[in-house]
Design an enzyme around this catalytic site. Structure first.
Site, PDB file in Angstrom:
ATOM      1  N   ASP A  36       1.001  -1.130  -0.036  1.00  0.00           N
ATOM      2  CA  ASP A  36      -0.072   0.069   0.056  1.00  0.00           C
ATOM      3  C   ASP A  36       0.870   1.328  -0.035  1.00  0.00           C
ATOM      4  OD1 ASP A  36      -2.281   1.417   0.094  1.00  0.00           O
ATOM      5  OD2 ASP A  36      -2.741   1.351   2.189  1.00  0.00           O
ATOM      6  N   GLY A  37       0.454   2.435  -0.568  1.00  0.00           N
ATOM      7  CA  GLY A  37       1.038   3.423  -0.456  1.00  0.00           C
ATOM      8  C   GLY A  37       1.572   4.091  -1.629  1.00  0.00           C
ATOM      9  N   TRP A  41       2.847   7.907  -2.442  1.00  0.00           N
ATOM     10  CA  TRP A  41       4.466   8.107  -3.142  1.00  0.00           C
ATOM     11  C   TRP A  41       4.481   9.112  -4.313  1.00  0.00           C
ATOM     12  CZ3 TRP A  41       7.421   7.138  -7.166  1.00  0.00           C
ATOM     13  CH2 TRP A  41       8.862   7.319  -6.702  1.00  0.00           C
ATOM     14  N   THR A  82     -11.054  -6.774  -4.657  1.00  0.00           N
ATOM     15  CA  THR A  82     -12.309  -7.202  -5.278  1.00  0.00           C
ATOM     16  C   THR A  82     -12.902  -5.591  -5.236  1.00  0.00           C
ATOM     17  OG1 THR A  82     -13.089  -8.060  -3.333  1.00  0.00           O
ATOM     18  CG2 THR A  82     -12.747  -9.405  -4.971  1.00  0.00           C
ATOM     19  N   ASN A  84     -11.001  -2.812  -5.219  1.00  0.00           N
ATOM     20  CA  ASN A  84     -10.213  -1.874  -6.050  1.00  0.00           C
ATOM     21  C   ASN A  84     -11.059  -1.592  -7.395  1.00  0.00           C
ATOM     22  OD1 ASN A  84      -7.051  -3.031  -4.824  1.00  0.00           O
ATOM     23  ND2 ASN A  84      -8.206  -1.235  -4.118  1.00  0.00           N
ATOM     24  N   ARG A  87     -12.181   2.326  -8.179  1.00  0.00           N
ATOM     25  CA  ARG A  87     -11.123   3.326  -8.396  1.00  0.00           C
ATOM     26  C   ARG A  87     -11.573   3.870 -10.032  1.00  0.00           C
ATOM     27  NH1 ARG A  87      -5.126   2.223  -5.690  1.00  0.00           N
ATOM     28  NH2 ARG A  87      -6.135   1.476  -3.802  1.00  0.00           N
ATOM     29  N   SER A 212      -8.125  -4.702   5.439  1.00  0.00           N
ATOM     30  CA  SER A 212      -8.641  -4.694   4.204  1.00  0.00           C
ATOM     31  C   SER A 212      -9.020  -5.905   3.465  1.00  0.00           C
ATOM     32  CB  SER A 212      -7.732  -3.613   3.102  1.00  0.00           C
ATOM     33  OG  SER A 212      -7.364  -2.377   3.951  1.00  0.00           O
ATOM     34  N   GLU A 223       1.819 -12.644  12.900  1.00  0.00           N
ATOM     35  CA  GLU A 223       2.495 -11.512  13.310  1.00  0.00           C
ATOM     36  C   GLU A 223       2.035 -10.334  12.369  1.00  0.00           C
ATOM     37  OE1 GLU A 223       3.718 -11.003  16.454  1.00  0.00           O
ATOM     38  OE2 GLU A 223       3.408 -13.109  16.928  1.00  0.00           O
TER      39      GLU A 223
HETATM   40  C1  IPE Z   1      -5.326  -2.822  -0.048  1.00  0.00           C
HETATM   41  O1  IPE Z   1      -5.126  -1.424  -0.398  1.00  0.00           O
HETATM   42  C2  IPE Z   1      -5.391  -3.434  -1.360  1.00  0.00           C
HETATM   43  C3  IPE Z   1      -3.902  -3.707  -2.021  1.00  0.00           C
HETATM   44  C4  IPE Z   1      -2.963  -3.326  -1.472  1.00  0.00           C
HETATM   45  C5  IPE Z   1      -4.079  -4.267  -3.143  1.00  0.00           C
HETATM   46  P1  IPE Z   1      -6.264  -0.166  -0.495  1.00  0.00           P
HETATM   47  O2  IPE Z   1      -5.129   0.894  -0.673  1.00  0.00           O
HETATM   48  O3  IPE Z   1      -7.116  -0.757  -1.646  1.00  0.00           O
HETATM   49  O4  IPE Z   1      -6.920  -0.429   0.964  1.00  0.00           O
HETATM   50  P2  IPE Z   1      -7.867   0.470   1.619  1.00  0.00           P
HETATM   51  O5  IPE Z   1      -8.712   1.154   0.818  1.00  0.00           O
HETATM   52  O6  IPE Z   1      -6.674   1.655   2.250  1.00  0.00           O
HETATM   53  O7  IPE Z   1      -8.461  -0.159   3.009  1.00  0.00           O
HETATM   54  C1  IPE Z   2      -1.471   0.169  -3.644  1.00  0.00           C
HETATM   55  O1  IPE Z   2      -1.286   1.574  -3.195  1.00  0.00           O
HETATM   56  C2  IPE Z   2      -1.749  -0.539  -4.712  1.00  0.00           C
HETATM   57  C3  IPE Z   2      -3.124  -1.027  -5.113  1.00  0.00           C
HETATM   58  C4  IPE Z   2      -3.857  -0.875  -4.332  1.00  0.00           C
HETATM   59  C5  IPE Z   2      -3.047  -1.493  -6.373  1.00  0.00           C
HETATM   60  P1  IPE Z   2      -2.479   2.501  -3.321  1.00  0.00           P
HETATM   61  O2  IPE Z   2      -2.827   2.874  -4.729  1.00  0.00           O
HETATM   62  O3  IPE Z   2      -3.784   2.128  -2.544  1.00  0.00           O
HETATM   63  O4  IPE Z   2      -1.934   3.751  -2.673  1.00  0.00           O
HETATM   64  P2  IPE Z   2      -2.366   4.824  -1.572  1.00  0.00           P
HETATM   65  O5  IPE Z   2      -3.210   4.099  -0.631  1.00  0.00           O
HETATM   66  O6  IPE Z   2      -3.587   5.528  -2.438  1.00  0.00           O
HETATM   67  O7  IPE Z   2      -1.489   5.929  -1.327  1.00  0.00           O
HETATM   68 MG    MG Z   3      -4.018   2.306  -0.657  1.00  0.00          MG
END
Ligand code: IPE
Ligand code: IPE
Ligand code: MG
Length: 262
Positions: A36-37, A41, A82, A84, A87, A212, A223
């Protein structure tokens, strides 16, 4: 230094120091990562979210290389949930294209590292061109005996449990097994992770303290390690830090910690 890292780590570097502190006999057998992130970034750099996903792909490469060298048994990466699909369509289609190209371009190296690739989740729900790359990658690496790599795509933890129950019920029906005889094993054997060691370490990057909908069943006694580092910055040094943190934990599994005393 661990001989498998000689060609990639400079002696005396921070990575070398961290690696020397890791007890190679007490590594987790199965690591799950919520990657995530990426979006944040990119945003920090004034760029579109997709740049973050591209840099994240480099972190995946680093994770696979490191885990293969450490001979970790299994790794499960959360790549697309599921949820995502909610977006913007532009981001979803860019992610799917990236995924397809990533599998196509990286599979030779994955294969050379003796990694066995497997996609988990509702794979039928993905576009045919993506499924085609998945099929080829799974076939190519099917006999590999190194690290088992699961990539969770169109994956939801609750859906996985429902799916496992459906399969278990139809087996039970066929064998005339009664509901009272239904056990945890029936679910366990029908999860995508059947046959793999327990997930002993779950990592989430970018500081979010939530699961998530990832591996809900499997995480029962894992852990959990949450780092503020955003996924595109989660490379070898950060991986070593996570493993060192894991080795500091007392895993009690509901029992009493053994202190070696009476
Ligand atoms: C979890 O990240 C899903 C993946 C890393 C593929 P998200 O960014 O979708 O999760 P939430 O929305 O912060 O819970
Ligand atoms: C995780 O990064 C990648 C996927 C969920 C595909 P994010 O796209 O969720 O990045 P943030 O959470 O918006 O920073
Ligand atoms: Mg995210």
């Amino acid at each position: 230094m661990h001989t498998n890292f000689k060609e990639v780590i400079d002696p005396g570097s921070t990575e070398a120091v961290l690696l020397s502190q890791i007890d190679l006999k007490r590594l987790p057998q199965h690591v799950a990562i919520i990657m995530d992130g990426n979006g944040r970034w990119a945003k920090q750099r004034g760029k579109a979210r997709i740049f973050g996903h591209q840099e994240g792909a480099e972190s995946v490469r680093s994770i696979l290389d490191t885990f293969a060298r450490l001979e970790i048994d299994a790794v499960t990466l959360y790549a697309f949930s599921t949820e995502n699909w909610k977006r913007p369509e532009e981001e979803v289609s860019a992610l799917m294209q990236m995924l397809k190209h990533y599998i196509k371009n990286e599979i030779d190296e994955v294969h050379e590292n003796r990694i066995k690739f497997c996609a988990i989740g509702n794979i039928e729900g993905l576009a045919e061109d993506v499924r085609e790359e998945i099929r080829k990658a799974e076939e190519k690496t099917a006999d590999n005996k190194g690290t088992k790599l699961n990539v969770a795509l169109n994956y939801g933890g609750r859906a996985e449990i429902v799916d496992a129950c459906r399969k278990a019920f139809s087996e039970m029906n066929a064998q005339g097994v009664q509901p009272a005889e239904f056990t945890e094993q029936h679910i366990e054997q029908n999860l995508y992770t059947a046959g793999l060691p327990e997930v002993d370490l779950m990592i989430r990057t970018s500081g979010e303290m939530r699961i998530s909908n990832f591996l809900l069943w499997q995480v029962a006694y894992s852990e959990i390690y949450v780092t503020d580092t955003l996924f595109p910055d989660f490379r070898r040094e950060e991986i070593f830090k996570a493993l060192l943190d894991f080795q500091k934990r007392d895993r009690r599994f509901g029992g009493v910690v053994s202190t070696g005393g009476s």
